[in-house]
Design a protein around this motif. Structure first.
Motif, PDB file in Angstrom:
ATOM      1  N   GLY A  93     -15.368 -48.126 -46.586  1.00 30.06           N
ATOM      2  CA  GLY A  93     -14.692 -46.864 -46.304  1.00 30.06           C
ATOM      3  C   GLY A  93     -13.217 -47.004 -46.033  1.00 30.06           C
ATOM      4  O   GLY A  93     -12.487 -46.015 -46.031  1.00 30.06           O
ATOM      5  N   VAL A 101     -17.082 -43.790 -51.293  1.00 30.48           N
ATOM      6  CA  VAL A 101     -17.113 -43.577 -49.842  1.00 30.48           C
ATOM      7  C   VAL A 101     -16.416 -42.298 -49.378  1.00 30.48           C
ATOM      8  O   VAL A 101     -16.607 -41.891 -48.224  1.00 30.48           O
ATOM      9  CB  VAL A 101     -16.476 -44.778 -49.088  1.00 30.48           C
ATOM     10  N   ASP A 102     -15.614 -41.656 -50.223  1.00 26.78           N
ATOM     11  CA  ASP A 102     -14.806 -40.513 -49.768  1.00 26.78           C
ATOM     12  C   ASP A 102     -15.608 -39.235 -49.892  1.00 26.78           C
ATOM     13  O   ASP A 102     -15.407 -38.409 -50.785  1.00 26.78           O
ATOM     14  CB  ASP A 102     -13.488 -40.456 -50.553  1.00 26.78           C
ATOM     15  N   GLN A 103     -16.530 -39.066 -48.962  1.00 30.10           N
ATOM     16  CA  GLN A 103     -17.497 -37.974 -48.986  1.00 30.10           C
ATOM     17  C   GLN A 103     -16.830 -36.624 -49.200  1.00 30.10           C
ATOM     18  O   GLN A 103     -15.834 -36.356 -48.526  1.00 30.10           O
ATOM     19  CB  GLN A 103     -18.272 -37.942 -47.662  1.00 30.10           C
ATOM     20  N   VAL A 131     -15.540 -41.571 -57.473  1.00 28.83           N
ATOM     21  CA  VAL A 131     -14.715 -41.692 -58.676  1.00 28.83           C
ATOM     22  C   VAL A 131     -15.281 -42.798 -59.558  1.00 28.83           C
ATOM     23  O   VAL A 131     -15.419 -43.941 -59.119  1.00 28.83           O
ATOM     24  CB  VAL A 131     -13.242 -42.010 -58.337  1.00 28.83           C
ATOM     25  N   VAL A 168     -14.909 -37.260 -61.297  1.00 27.85           N
ATOM     26  CA  VAL A 168     -14.791 -37.152 -59.843  1.00 27.85           C
ATOM     27  C   VAL A 168     -15.823 -36.142 -59.358  1.00 27.85           C
ATOM     28  O   VAL A 168     -15.805 -34.988 -59.796  1.00 27.85           O
ATOM     29  CB  VAL A 168     -13.373 -36.678 -59.436  1.00 27.85           C
ATOM     30  N   GLU A 218     -14.381 -49.577 -52.541  1.00 31.71           N
ATOM     31  CA  GLU A 218     -13.907 -49.428 -51.145  1.00 31.71           C
ATOM     32  C   GLU A 218     -15.099 -49.226 -50.224  1.00 31.71           C
ATOM     33  O   GLU A 218     -15.175 -48.269 -49.442  1.00 31.71           O
ATOM     34  CB  GLU A 218     -12.924 -48.258 -50.996  1.00 31.71           C
ATOM     35  N   PHE A 253     -19.479 -43.724 -41.603  1.00 29.24           N
ATOM     36  CA  PHE A 253     -18.631 -43.629 -42.790  1.00 29.24           C
ATOM     37  C   PHE A 253     -18.750 -44.940 -43.575  1.00 29.24           C
ATOM     38  O   PHE A 253     -18.698 -46.015 -42.986  1.00 29.24           O
ATOM     39  CB  PHE A 253     -17.182 -43.393 -42.340  1.00 29.24           C
ATOM     40  N   GLY A 254     -18.971 -44.864 -44.879  1.00 22.26           N
ATOM     41  CA  GLY A 254     -19.063 -46.073 -45.690  1.00 22.26           C
ATOM     42  C   GLY A 254     -20.392 -46.147 -46.421  1.00 22.26           C
ATOM     43  O   GLY A 254     -21.373 -45.484 -46.068  1.00 22.26           O
ATOM     44  N   ASN A 262      -7.672 -38.208 -52.832  1.00 22.71           N
ATOM     45  CA  ASN A 262      -8.075 -39.515 -52.291  1.00 22.71           C
ATOM     46  C   ASN A 262      -8.869 -40.318 -53.338  1.00 22.71           C
ATOM     47  O   ASN A 262     -10.038 -40.640 -53.132  1.00 22.71           O
ATOM     48  CB  ASN A 262      -8.892 -39.283 -51.017  1.00 22.71           C
ATOM     49  N   LEU A 263      -8.202 -40.638 -54.436  1.00 25.87           N
ATOM     50  CA  LEU A 263      -8.867 -41.334 -55.545  1.00 25.87           C
ATOM     51  C   LEU A 263      -9.264 -42.751 -55.149  1.00 25.87           C
ATOM     52  O   LEU A 263     -10.218 -43.312 -55.700  1.00 25.87           O
ATOM     53  CB  LEU A 263      -7.950 -41.373 -56.765  1.00 25.87           C
ATOM     54  N   ASP A 264      -8.539 -43.372 -54.250  1.00 27.65           N
ATOM     55  CA  ASP A 264      -8.835 -44.745 -53.811  1.00 27.65           C
ATOM     56  C   ASP A 264      -9.158 -45.639 -54.997  1.00 27.65           C
ATOM     57  O   ASP A 264     -10.163 -46.368 -55.016  1.00 27.65           O
ATOM     58  CB  ASP A 264      -9.972 -44.753 -52.779  1.00 27.65           C
ATOM     59  N   THR A 265      -8.302 -45.582 -55.978  1.00 30.38           N
ATOM     60  CA  THR A 265      -8.470 -46.329 -57.219  1.00 30.38           C
ATOM     61  C   THR A 265      -7.433 -47.447 -57.219  1.00 30.38           C
ATOM     62  O   THR A 265      -6.234 -47.211 -57.356  1.00 30.38           O
ATOM     63  CB  THR A 265      -8.319 -45.383 -58.421  1.00 30.38           C
ATOM     64  N   VAL A 323      -9.846 -35.897 -47.418  1.00 31.88           N
ATOM     65  CA  VAL A 323     -10.772 -37.032 -47.568  1.00 31.88           C
ATOM     66  C   VAL A 323     -11.384 -37.103 -48.977  1.00 31.88           C
ATOM     67  O   VAL A 323     -11.284 -38.139 -49.632  1.00 31.88           O
ATOM     68  CB  VAL A 323     -11.848 -37.025 -46.474  1.00 31.88           C
ATOM     69  N   PRO A 324     -12.034 -36.068 -49.502  1.00 27.52           N
ATOM     70  CA  PRO A 324     -12.597 -36.221 -50.855  1.00 27.52           C
ATOM     71  C   PRO A 324     -11.539 -36.063 -51.945  1.00 27.52           C
ATOM     72  O   PRO A 324     -10.634 -35.229 -51.823  1.00 27.52           O
ATOM     73  CB  PRO A 324     -13.628 -35.092 -50.940  1.00 27.52           C
ATOM     74  N   PRO A 325     -11.668 -36.838 -53.014  1.00 27.62           N
ATOM     75  CA  PRO A 325     -10.829 -36.592 -54.193  1.00 27.62           C
ATOM     76  C   PRO A 325     -11.393 -35.390 -54.964  1.00 27.62           C
ATOM     77  O   PRO A 325     -12.540 -35.002 -54.771  1.00 27.62           O
ATOM     78  CB  PRO A 325     -10.991 -37.874 -55.004  1.00 27.62           C
ATOM     79  N   ARG A 326     -10.567 -34.837 -55.840  1.00 28.43           N
ATOM     80  CA  ARG A 326     -10.963 -33.666 -56.628  1.00 28.43           C
ATOM     81  C   ARG A 326     -10.382 -33.790 -58.039  1.00 28.43           C
ATOM     82  O   ARG A 326      -9.659 -34.743 -58.328  1.00 28.43           O
ATOM     83  CB  ARG A 326     -10.466 -32.389 -55.942  1.00 28.43           C
TER      84      ARG A 326
END
Lengths: 315, 315
Positions: A204, B297-299, B303, B251, A201, A103-104, A165-168, A157-160
């Motif tokens: 990961g 990283v968020d497979q 974003v 995204v 990120e 992962f990463g 999971n935007l991780d922004t 896990v994935p953003p949409r």
């Protein structure tokens, strides 16, 4: 308005492990409501201050990235936009950053599990990484979003397009996030709170830490937004490099490869100048280095930069 | 040290149209030398203040992106790094931005030629785009680099590991660029000066304008740098959004598509809020909107954000 003064509270046990339009709402609120959420860390409580790197192999990925909610917002449905004003985040004292094998961004180069614990002092603007290296703290929710319109469970896990999971890292207190609504009532949830992260990120994980978070919801009808948007209202923490930066780049025909090359260059730089070993440097990139796309038009090669704010490393 | 006080001058006629290790040096300098370059605009003088959009079809792409030089720096060769300190840029009064059919991030959506002239006032911190829209000016060289080691001519359009058309807006006065050296003497050239650009340069052109530029060269021996790196020494102009930003995102599983979606969202936003037609909005994105990679990283979904500094639009 913030922690302790919201109209509603979602408690930590009120969480779920997938996005699903059929999960019953934990709460129904009106347009304009304020809600405080207790979140769980991204491991869902599977890691604690006594964990070691070998424990990462035992982490059940079916239980990671839990989100607190969902909240049904009255008077909204598909085609609308839910505004989420981020009012306040309250940090707790412990956080972690890990490299999970596979992962990463550089998973192929970092096959070994690696775990770091962080001490987070409420009110402090930085968290110590190593002697002479302090990471600016700017807490935000990594996962913040709405139920997708398609029935059935969807991984957190994935953003949409409806967020997730935007991780922004810019979604700090004082910003407003705009999420396209996919289902009646929007069905909002939040979790995966981070004390600090760089744009990307890259390893990961960020500084993963459970928090309290206070939010206000507002409904915008009939706004044809296709993906999340957000507004910031000041320079910090989005522009934390006030004393300048050291920037490595990747140049080539694939943005992903260019991002990997830029981060590899930064890992080399941190090794040569700050004497960090590669796993440490990779983790520092994940929590403090920002990826930017400098040009994406000069066919066939694009330029991605990895930005290290100068003030972070003083050794 | 700056324009008018350098040890050497490369005049405008001393330019070339491809990178080629066999082009004879226009100048030989010692480590530490300062050189002033006169540059030509990216059209190589094919556009002027009387040009109209229909003239873009007649632009000879074999003559675009000329660079002034090359300069042979004594005492350096393959495996070294050439430091280029950017001392000063002197703007002239006119600039242009264009959509060339077939070129740019959204070339498929913008098939028509489009041309805008800019009035650049020396000393002004902004350039007027439209009533109530002012773009921050921060001049830099779009193309700055060294001859590749492979013999023969190489187009000046794509950037490469030895630099070239980096189109990296942060290379303003006061920054230092580090370029991997590919050949004896480095063979440095510069051109394609821009008065302003966003990270991405999404329509394919910036505010294109010929300038004078003063540089200082320093040689670093045996530094294993694979791609260009650079250093900035303050917040401006890399962090110009001191009053906040409006950010659209894309995204999805492809960074290029996510960048396209983010810019499409910003064009929609500028149409709805600033009443710009799509070609105008696309051009404003190219000169003032910044692309960042928020998570990679968020497979399987990444974003990308497109950042519009709040202060640019006041209407």
């Amino acid at each position: 308005m913030g922690i302790g003064s919201c109209q509603h509270t979602i408690h930590r046990h009120q969480h779920h492990h997938s996005w699903d339009r059929d999960i019953p709402p934990a709460l129904v609120v009106a347009d304009g409501a304020t809600v405080e959420f207790e979140t769980t860390d991204a491991s869902g409580g599977q890691l604690d201050p006594s964990s070691i790197a070998a424990d990462l192999a035992g982490v059940d990925f079916g239980r990671v990235n839990p989100v607190s909610g969902p909240v049904f917002v009255e008077g909204t449905g598909p085609g609308d936009v839910l505004e989420v004003e981020i009012l306040e985040l309250a940090m707790t004292g412990w956080g972690w950053t890990a490299h999970f094998p596979g992962f990463g961004l550089l998973a192929d180069q970092f096959p070994e599990p690696w775990l770091k614990h962080w001490e987070l002092t409420p009110g402090s603007s930085t968290a110590p990484f190593a002697d002479g290296i302090d990471v600016p703290v700017a807490p935000f929710p990594g996962t913040i979003g709405l139920a997708p319109p398609t029935p059935g469970p969807h991984s957190t896990v994935p953003p949409r397009p409806w967020g997730g999971n935007l991780d922004t890292r810019h979604l700090t207190a004082g910003t407003k996030l705009y999420l396209p609504v996919g289902v009646e009532g929007a069905l909002f949830s939040v979790g995966d709170t981070h004390a600090a992260q760089g744009d990307g990120e890259v390893c990961g994980t960020a500084i993963e830490s459970r928090m309290g978070i206070a939010l206000r919801f507002r409904v915008h009808r009939h706004w044809g937004l296709r993906f999340p948007a957000f507004e910031t209202f000041g320079a910090a923490p989005g522009d934390r490099a006030t004393s300048g930066s050291f920037v490595t780049t990747g140049v080539g025909p694939d943005l992903m490869v260019a991002a990997r090359d830029a981060i590899s260059g930064m890992i080399d730089h941190l090794g040569a100048t700050a004497r960090l070993d590669p796993p440490e440097a990779y983790a520092l990139c994940s929590v403090a280095v920002d990826l930017r796309i400098h040009e994406v038009v000069d066919q066939p090669n694009w330029v991605v930069g990895a930005w290290l704010p100068r003030g972070i490393v003083s050794r």
